[in-house]
Design a protein around this motif. Sequence first.
Motif: not given
Length: 122
Positions: A5, A8, A10-12, A20, A22-24, A27-28
Amino acid sequence: MSPADVAYLDMKYDILTPHGLTWAKGPTRIEDAYGWDPAAVLPGVEEEQLLGVEAPMWTETLRTMDDVEQMAMPRLAAMAEVAWTPQAARDYAEFVPRLVTLARHWDAEGVHYLRPHGIPWP
């Protein structure tokens, strides 16, 4: 240490980021990537027990090197400060001007970095 969270790449960055995931946790933001404390992630694990941090990037949603650069920068710079600077010495307000200076170098080198809102980009 690489909690998804915050670490990573590859997070938006936000809901407007074109690439990117948003699974974590969603967005980060750049503030999230800068502000976390590796020593506070796992209870019972002390700072001296940590070997370091990493910033993973899964590329299944990224098609070009420009996509990769945009997802990596500027959060990679935030992750470098997390890795190299003690938590007590980090201050996001002091980081932003350094990030803007770094962005000028990226511009000169043709790096395709993302420009999240709230930072006075060059």
